[in-house]
Each structure stands twice: as C-alpha cells, then as structure tokens.
Design a protein around this motif. Structure first.
Motif: not given
Length: 514
Positions: A269, A393-394, A273-274, A403, A373, A396
């Motif tokens: 992503l 995962s991200t 964030d998730l 992460q 997203s 960010a």
C-alpha cells in the motif's frame, strides 16, 4: 686567487641541471598517464576529497618520478664522463618506466590491482592468453610503438641539452619545487586527519596509485597519544564502503523447483497505513522498512536487497520474477505510478485490469502489486484470501521506521524487514534454495537465527533489534536510538554484532577496485 671551473666539473653541473629538467618533463608525462587511474575510479564526491585527489595525484606521481631520477640517473651524472651515454641511458630508463606505468594503469583499469608479486599470477595468466593470440603483426606494432616512444625521449633529451643554459636563466626551480612539496605535505596531512576520522572520500583513495603509502593516524597520532586507539579500532572495524559499482547477483547458482499449484501475492500500500484489521489477515509485529525514496523501496521489495545495491542492480532481472517464470509460472506486477523505470523487469508489468483479473481469477501464481487504498479494497476478495498466501505491507515513513505487515500464514520471525518479502514469496512457491544466495533477507516462514535485521539508507547502515535502532555512518561512528521513544540512548555498542551485520550486507559486493 682565481678559481677556474674545470671541464669535468662544468660537465657534471650541466648534466645535473639537464637531469632536473628532463625529470620535470617526465613528471608531467607521468601525471598525464596517471590520469587513467582517476578516470576509472569513483569520484570523491566532496570538495575536500577532490582537493586531496589532486594534491596526492601531483605529489605522489611527481615523487615517484623524481625518486627514480635520484636513484638511477643522478649517480650517472657524477660517474659517467660521456654526456651522450647519460642521455641515452636516461631516455631508455624513462621510456621503460613510463611504459610500465601505463601498463600498470591499464591493469588497474581492468582488474583493480597494481603490478606486484601478489598480481604476478594474474599477469602471467593474462600474458599467456594474449601471447597465444599474438601474431607477427601485433609484435611488430608493439615494437614500433616502443621505438617511437623511445625516439621521443631521445629527441626531448637532446633538445633540453641544447637549451640547458637558456632554461637555467628562467629560475623556475624554486616555485616548482615549492608546489610539489606543498602538495606532498598537504596530501599526507589531509590523509592523517581523514584516517583518524575514517573520512571515506579520502581513505578509499589509499590504493588508487601504485606504491602509495600515505601517512596513517594510527602510527602518527597514536604515538603521541593524540588518538584514542580503542575508539579508532572500533570505528575502523565498522567502516563501510557505500560505493558499490559491481554486484554478484545471485552470489551463487540457484537450483530449486517451484510448485505451479502454489499462489503468492505481495501487496504494498503506497498511500497510507493499513486498517487495524482485515478479514483473514494477521498483523506481524517488529517489521521495519528503510529507504530514502519510493523507487528504492520498490527495489528492496522485488530484489530483496537494501538500497546499497540498487544502482548496481540496474539491468538485472529480479530472481523473484525470473525464477518462477522460467519454470512456467505466471508472474504479474502492477505499479499504480510509473515511478520505477527499471526496464529489466518491465515485461512483467501489467495494466490494473489485467493484474486484478489475474489475481481474482487465480491464474497468476505470483502477483506483486504496488497499489493505493481503493485498489486494495478491490483485490482483497474472500476467494483471494483463501487461495493466495498474502503479504500486505506499506511504505509509510514513520520516525521509528516501523512498517505495517499483515499475512494470512504463520510468521516465525521475531523481527523482520522489507528485504524478507522476496525470499518468503519464493519459499511459499516451493523454492528451497538458500535465501542468502539472492537476498539479505530470510523467509518469514522459517525461524530467524538472529535477533536483528540490517539494511541501508543513504550513507548509513541501519540495524534494528527488538528494542533499539543503530545507525552506523560511513566513518564507523555509531548512534543508538530507543525504538519506542525514538530518543538517542547511550548503551554499550556491541561491535561484534554490528561487524557481523556489515559483513552480511557486503555479501553481494563484487570485488571492487582499491
């Protein structure tokens, strides 16, 4: 009383004066030849490193040439009474010496070594190969080339001899000598400082030129208690070369089958964030990501290697993509932004519709998507979660570099990072080849044997433990931070752990030029 200069004394004076001018000309030629070393070495990258490069270039090559004059030519000026013999001998010596310098420069350009006993076997093997391919035309060309070079030296020697009195009137000896002595002193002083501080733009130039032995802080400053030798040794052990120009990828041949029944998805992503929870997925703690740009983050995912190697990896197809495809598996990649321009894996990229269709229909064995997203919502259908082993995962950028990572399979790592994703995917596809052959990460499905992960960001080595983050600069200095608060702490540094981590990072570095 009138003292009359004898013919013998006058001849000696003329020969010595001629020798200095002949040597000066050959110093200039040697400096020009030595430019080959500089053109085929990484640029220092800083003004101080560049200043050292030029002062060391002029002073070291000038010193070598002048030293050759003092040892080989100057004694003849006093012992040999025939000026012609001295000029011919000096010309032959200069022609051979400069030819050897040019050969050494070409050897350094190709293999990164200088003429020495250590490189004798390499030179012998290369010479045998070259000689086997040489015909009489090549030998004739080399002989003619040397004759031309020797003739040039003889012409110059005679021209200087005829003009020696005129040249002596120019009074250039003092300024020229001052210039080279200043360069010599400045280069060694800068190197002592650089060695004490492990300043990489200067220290990594140590072996650029032949017969180079710059002054060291350890031998000079430590002798007078001006250097903490224990701190110096610790920093030197943690010194790390960030300039990787060659890579061994993979570091050894990889032989492993994959199972066409297995399906794996890596979803990253890129715009946030998730969610706190997602059906069928479990959150993984202590996962870290270190990259200075989006492109570097993408490369870390697909190659399983840290930022240190990304420039050297250009042109290499990721093992993550290449190995499954060569065994008939369907590999698909999607980037929601064309940020990564690496053409080596552009053939794997698909449009959003094709990527989504392959994942939802289950026709893709390996799907790697860098998504937003909204796209994530379209992909995480129940059938996808049931059919695929998923790593989500991200990118960010948190102050503590943590992460978010979620999976739908058991993770046996107490700590992990972005470089673990590629070896995990290949393991889930059925490849049991050791991950160390192509990645600094390890499979998340197997228990990790170490309680740390290591990566790089810019000129820093980043090491994470469950409680701390350590940053090792290129000069070996170490700073430690608490993972929870982000504040700097002053714990005792485990040098063995950091040294082990740096060796792990260096595993894929091909032999570099010294």
């Amino acid at each position: 009383m009138i003292l009359v200069e004898t013919p013998r004394r006058k001849l000696v004076t003329q020969l010595v004066n001629w020798g200095h001018w002949f040597t000066l000309l050959n110093i200039v030629i040697a400096i020009i030849i030595a430019a080959i070393y500089i053109l085929n070495s990484p640029a220092p990258g800083t003004p101080l490193g560049t200043l050292y490069l030029f002062t060391n270039w002029f002073s070291h090559i000038g010193f070598l040439t002048f030293f050759g004059f003092v040892i080989l030519i100057l004694p003849m000026c006093y012992w040999v009474q025939n000026a012609k013999v001295v000029k011919v001998t000096a010309s032959v010596t200069a022609a051979i010496a400069l030819a050897l310098l040019a050969f050494d420069a070409l050897l350094y350009n190709k293999y990164g070594v200088h003429l020495s006993f250590g490189s004798a076997n390499l030179i012998r093997d290369e010479a045998q190969t070259a000689l086997a391919e040489f015909g009489w035309q090549q030998w004739g060309f080399l002989f003619l080339l040397f004759v031309v070079w020797l003739s040039f030296q003889l012409i110059v020697a005679n021209a200087l001899w005829k003009r020696i009195e005129r040249l002596q009137k120019r009074k250039l000896g003092l300024p020229i000598t001052t210039f080279f002595v200043t360069c010599f002193v400045a280069s060694h002083a800068m190197h002592v400082w650089a060695d004490a501080n492990l300043y990489q733009p200067i220290v990594r130039q140590d072996d650029m030129f032949p017969l180079s032995y710059p002054a060291k802080a350890k031998t000079l400053l430590a002798k007078y208690n001006l250097l903490d030798i224990e701190d110096y040794q610790q920093r030197k052990e943690l010194q790390f070369n960030q300039n990787i120009t060659g890579i061994a990828y993979p570091s050894e041949p990889i032989y492993c089958p994959v199972d066409s029944a297995n399906k794996v998805a890596i979803l990253i992503l890129m715009d946030g964030d998730l969610p706190a929870s997602l059906p069928g997925l479990m959150r993984v703690e202590n996962n870290f990501g270190v990259n200075s740009s989006t492109d570097n983050a993408i490369s870390s995912v697909v190659y399983g290697l840290p930022e240190l190697y990304h420039n050297a990896l250009k042109g290499y197809t990721p093992i993550l993509f290449d190995l499954p495809q060569t065994q008939g598996l369907n590999v698909s990649v999607y980037l929601n932004k064309e940020s990564n321009k690496d053409a080596s894996w552009s053939d794997f990229k698909q449009s959003w519709q094709d990527f989504k269709l392959g994942l939802n229909s289950g026709t893709s064995n390996l799907s790697v998507g860098f998504i937003d997203s909204e796209q994530l919502t379209e992909l995480l259908a129940q059938n996808v979660v049931n059919e695929y082993k998923i790593m989500l995962s991200t990118f960010a950028n948190n102050t503590n570099f943590s992460q978010s990572l979620m999976t739908n399979f058991s993770v046996n790592h107490s700590i992990s990072n972005r470089e673990d994703l590629a070896p995990t995917a290949l393991r889930l596809l059925g490849c049991n080849a050791p991950a160390k052959a192509y990645s600094t990460g390890t499979s998340l499905t197997h228990a990790n044997t170490s309680d740390y992960v290591v990566s790089t960001k810019g000129n820093r080595v980043m090491l994470f433990t469950p409680t701390n983050r350590f940053e090792v600069l290129s000069n070996g200095n170490v700073r430690a931070y608490d993972l929870q608060t982000g504040e700097e702490v002053f714990n005792q540094v485990d040098v063995n752990l950091l040294s082990q981590a740096i060796k792990k990072l260096s595993r894929f570095s091909a032999k570099q030029k010294n």
